[in-house]
Design a protein around this motif. Structure first.
Motif, PDB file in Angstrom:
ATOM      1  N   GLY A  17       0.786  -1.222   0.000  1.00 14.76           N
ATOM      2  CA  GLY A  17       0.000   0.000   0.000  1.00 14.76           C
ATOM      3  C   GLY A  17       0.822   1.278   0.000  1.00 14.76           C
ATOM      4  N   LEU A  18       0.094   2.358   0.153  1.00 15.46           N
ATOM      5  CA  LEU A  18       0.654   3.697   0.017  1.00 15.46           C
ATOM      6  C   LEU A  18       1.711   4.021   1.074  1.00 15.46           C
ATOM      7  CD1 LEU A  18      -0.137   5.990  -1.966  1.00 15.46           C
ATOM      8  CD2 LEU A  18      -1.544   6.922  -0.154  1.00 15.46           C
ATOM      9  N   ALA A  19       1.399   3.823   2.342  1.00 19.61           N
ATOM     10  CA  ALA A  19       2.325   4.198   3.415  1.00 19.61           C
ATOM     11  C   ALA A  19       3.584   3.343   3.408  1.00 19.61           C
ATOM     12  CB  ALA A  19       1.628   4.095   4.772  1.00 19.61           C
ATOM     13  N   ARG A  20       3.423   2.052   3.185  1.00 18.62           N
ATOM     14  CA  ARG A  20       4.587   1.157   3.155  1.00 18.62           C
ATOM     15  C   ARG A  20       5.493   1.492   1.976  1.00 18.62           C
ATOM     16  NH1 ARG A  20       6.521  -3.720   5.188  1.00 18.62           N
ATOM     17  NH2 ARG A  20       7.302  -5.171   3.618  1.00 18.62           N
ATOM     18  N   GLY A  21       4.909   1.776   0.818  1.00 16.92           N
ATOM     19  CA  GLY A  21       5.697   2.174  -0.346  1.00 16.92           C
ATOM     20  C   GLY A  21       6.409   3.499  -0.121  1.00 16.92           C
ATOM     21  N   PHE A  22       5.713   4.450   0.540  1.00 15.64           N
ATOM     22  CA  PHE A  22       6.317   5.744   0.847  1.00 15.64           C
ATOM     23  C   PHE A  22       7.553   5.564   1.731  1.00 15.64           C
ATOM     24  CE2 PHE A  22       6.811   9.610   3.348  1.00 15.64           C
ATOM     25  CZ  PHE A  22       6.646  10.606   2.403  1.00 15.64           C
ATOM     26  N   TRP A  23       7.426   4.751   2.773  1.00 15.68           N
ATOM     27  CA  TRP A  23       8.525   4.515   3.709  1.00 15.68           C
ATOM     28  C   TRP A  23       9.726   3.894   3.007  1.00 15.68           C
ATOM     29  CZ3 TRP A  23      10.858   5.864   7.818  1.00 15.68           C
ATOM     30  CH2 TRP A  23      11.748   5.012   8.465  1.00 15.68           C
ATOM     31  N   HIS A  24       9.492   2.877   2.201  1.00 14.65           N
ATOM     32  CA  HIS A  24      10.599   2.192   1.534  1.00 14.65           C
ATOM     33  C   HIS A  24      11.244   3.077   0.465  1.00 14.65           C
ATOM     34  CE1 HIS A  24       8.828  -1.229   3.603  1.00 14.65           C
ATOM     35  NE2 HIS A  24      10.017  -1.798   3.471  1.00 14.65           N
ATOM     36  N   GLY A  25      10.449   3.870  -0.240  1.00 10.71           N
ATOM     37  CA  GLY A  25      11.009   4.819  -1.197  1.00 10.71           C
ATOM     38  C   GLY A  25      11.842   5.885  -0.513  1.00 10.71           C
ATOM     39  N   LEU A  26      11.373   6.340   0.662  1.00  5.40           N
ATOM     40  CA  LEU A  26      12.123   7.333   1.433  1.00  5.40           C
ATOM     41  C   LEU A  26      13.468   6.773   1.874  1.00  5.40           C
ATOM     42  CD1 LEU A  26      11.908  10.185   2.796  1.00  5.40           C
ATOM     43  CD2 LEU A  26      11.204   8.963   4.839  1.00  5.40           C
ATOM     44  N   LEU A  27      13.472   5.555   2.381  1.00  2.00           N
ATOM     45  CA  LEU A  27      14.728   4.943   2.817  1.00  2.00           C
ATOM     46  C   LEU A  27      15.688   4.734   1.649  1.00  2.00           C
ATOM     47  CD1 LEU A  27      13.565   2.270   5.399  1.00  2.00           C
ATOM     48  CD2 LEU A  27      14.744   4.414   5.849  1.00  2.00           C
ATOM     49  N   ALA A  28      15.173   4.257   0.527  1.00  2.17           N
ATOM     50  CA  ALA A  28      16.035   4.022  -0.633  1.00  2.17           C
ATOM     51  C   ALA A  28      16.626   5.332  -1.150  1.00  2.17           C
ATOM     52  CB  ALA A  28      15.245   3.332  -1.749  1.00  2.17           C
ATOM     53  N   GLY A  29      15.841   6.391  -1.158  1.00  2.15           N
ATOM     54  CA  GLY A  29      16.326   7.680  -1.639  1.00  2.15           C
ATOM     55  C   GLY A  29      17.318   8.332  -0.695  1.00  2.15           C
ATOM     56  N   ALA A  30      17.126   8.140   0.607  1.00  2.19           N
ATOM     57  CA  ALA A  30      17.995   8.786   1.589  1.00  2.19           C
ATOM     58  C   ALA A  30      19.293   8.024   1.820  1.00  2.19           C
ATOM     59  CB  ALA A  30      17.261   8.937   2.913  1.00  2.19           C
ATOM     60  N   LEU A  31      19.291   6.743   1.548  1.00  2.15           N
ATOM     61  CA  LEU A  31      20.463   5.915   1.841  1.00  2.15           C
ATOM     62  C   LEU A  31      21.717   6.417   1.124  1.00  2.15           C
ATOM     63  CD1 LEU A  31      21.388   3.391   3.353  1.00  2.15           C
ATOM     64  CD2 LEU A  31      20.841   2.066   1.322  1.00  2.15           C
ATOM     65  N   GLY A  32      21.587   6.767  -0.130  1.00  5.11           N
ATOM     66  CA  GLY A  32      22.743   7.262  -0.880  1.00  5.11           C
ATOM     67  C   GLY A  32      23.299   8.546  -0.316  1.00  5.11           C
ATOM     68  N   GLY A  33      22.421   9.492   0.004  1.00  6.17           N
ATOM     69  CA  GLY A  33      22.871  10.761   0.559  1.00  6.17           C
ATOM     70  C   GLY A  33      23.535  10.603   1.910  1.00  6.17           C
ATOM     71  N   ILE A  34      23.021   9.716   2.722  1.00  2.62           N
ATOM     72  CA  ILE A  34      23.607   9.485   4.043  1.00  2.62           C
ATOM     73  C   ILE A  34      24.988   8.855   3.907  1.00  2.62           C
ATOM     74  CG2 ILE A  34      23.371   8.134   6.167  1.00  2.62           C
ATOM     75  CD1 ILE A  34      20.329   8.612   5.909  1.00  2.62           C
ATOM     76  N   LEU A  35      25.125   7.882   3.008  1.00  2.23           N
ATOM     77  CA  LEU A  35      26.435   7.236   2.817  1.00  2.23           C
ATOM     78  C   LEU A  35      27.464   8.212   2.262  1.00  2.23           C
ATOM     79  CD1 LEU A  35      25.429   3.720   1.448  1.00  2.23           C
ATOM     80  CD2 LEU A  35      26.265   4.309   3.728  1.00  2.23           C
ATOM     81  N   VAL A  36      27.064   9.028   1.301  1.00  5.31           N
ATOM     82  CA  VAL A  36      27.994  10.016   0.733  1.00  5.31           C
ATOM     83  C   VAL A  36      28.376  11.042   1.788  1.00  5.31           C
ATOM     84  CG1 VAL A  36      28.193  11.900  -0.938  1.00  5.31           C
ATOM     85  CG2 VAL A  36      27.294   9.692  -1.658  1.00  5.31           C
ATOM     86  N   GLY A  37      27.407  11.490   2.586  1.00  2.00           N
ATOM     87  CA  GLY A  37      27.697  12.443   3.656  1.00  2.00           C
ATOM     88  C   GLY A  37      28.650  11.875   4.687  1.00  2.00           C
ATOM     89  N   LEU A  38      28.482  10.607   5.012  1.00  2.00           N
ATOM     90  CA  LEU A  38      29.380   9.957   5.960  1.00  2.00           C
ATOM     91  C   LEU A  38      30.803   9.897   5.411  1.00  2.00           C
ATOM     92  CD1 LEU A  38      29.735   8.417   8.613  1.00  2.00           C
ATOM     93  CD2 LEU A  38      29.168   6.333   7.386  1.00  2.00           C
ATOM     94  N   LEU A  39      30.938   9.543   4.139  1.00  2.00           N
ATOM     95  CA  LEU A  39      32.272   9.464   3.536  1.00  2.00           C
ATOM     96  C   LEU A  39      32.941  10.836   3.462  1.00  2.00           C
ATOM     97  CD1 LEU A  39      31.670   6.887   0.670  1.00  2.00           C
ATOM     98  CD2 LEU A  39      32.910   6.542   2.805  1.00  2.00           C
ATOM     99  N   ILE A  40      32.187  11.867   3.084  1.00  2.00           N
ATOM    100  CA  ILE A  40      32.763  13.218   3.016  1.00  2.00           C
ATOM    101  C   ILE A  40      33.133  13.708   4.410  1.00  2.00           C
ATOM    102  CG2 ILE A  40      32.259  15.635   2.485  1.00  2.00           C
ATOM    103  CD1 ILE A  40      30.601  14.625   0.116  1.00  2.00           C
TER     104      ILE A  40
END
Length: 123
Positions: free
Chosen positions: A47-70
């Motif tokens: 459903g909508l909420a579960r898809g929103f949560w997983h899309g949010l995590l997938a989108g944020a994961l890259g930015g968090i990893l890059v921020g950690l490395l920098i």
């Protein structure tokens, strides 16, 4: 419960398409985030909420990893300046990581919206 397989699949999709999308600045990155979020939401389903949560995590994961490395790079680079430089750049590295986490969440909203659509299409 978070389906990490769906999150990682969405993250990898967005990363690969983002690298390909470098040839179309702006448009390629936007499409990569949307498609990666959709993949995460669709694979998670539910459903909508579960898809929103997983899309949010997938989108944020890259930015968090890059921020950690920098942040780590800046903190480690200060060691060349001695103890005072190490302390100053260590604090700067923590600040950079914190700011990048906030920006990653902001930019992950597009992935979250696409994830919600993906989750809606796979009930």
């Amino acid at each position: 419960m978070t389906d990490w397989r769906a999150v990682v699949a969405g993250f990898l999709t967005a990363t690969v398409l983002g690298l390909i999308g470098l040839t179309l600045p702006g448009v390629g990155q936007l499409a990569a985030g949307l498609i990666g979020g959709f993949v995460a939401g669709y694979l998670a389903g539910g459903g909508l909420a579960r898809g929103f949560w997983h899309g949010l995590l997938a989108g944020a994961l890259g930015g968090i990893l890059v921020g950690l490395l920098i942040g780590l790079f800046v903190a480690l680079a200060g060691w060349a300046a001695g103890p005072a430089g190490g302390m100053a750049t260590g604090v700067a590295g923590i600040g950079i990581f914190g700011a990048s986490v906030l920006l990653a969440m902001l930019f992950a909203l597009e992935s979250a919206i696409a994830g919600a659509l993906g989750g809606l299409l796979n009930p």
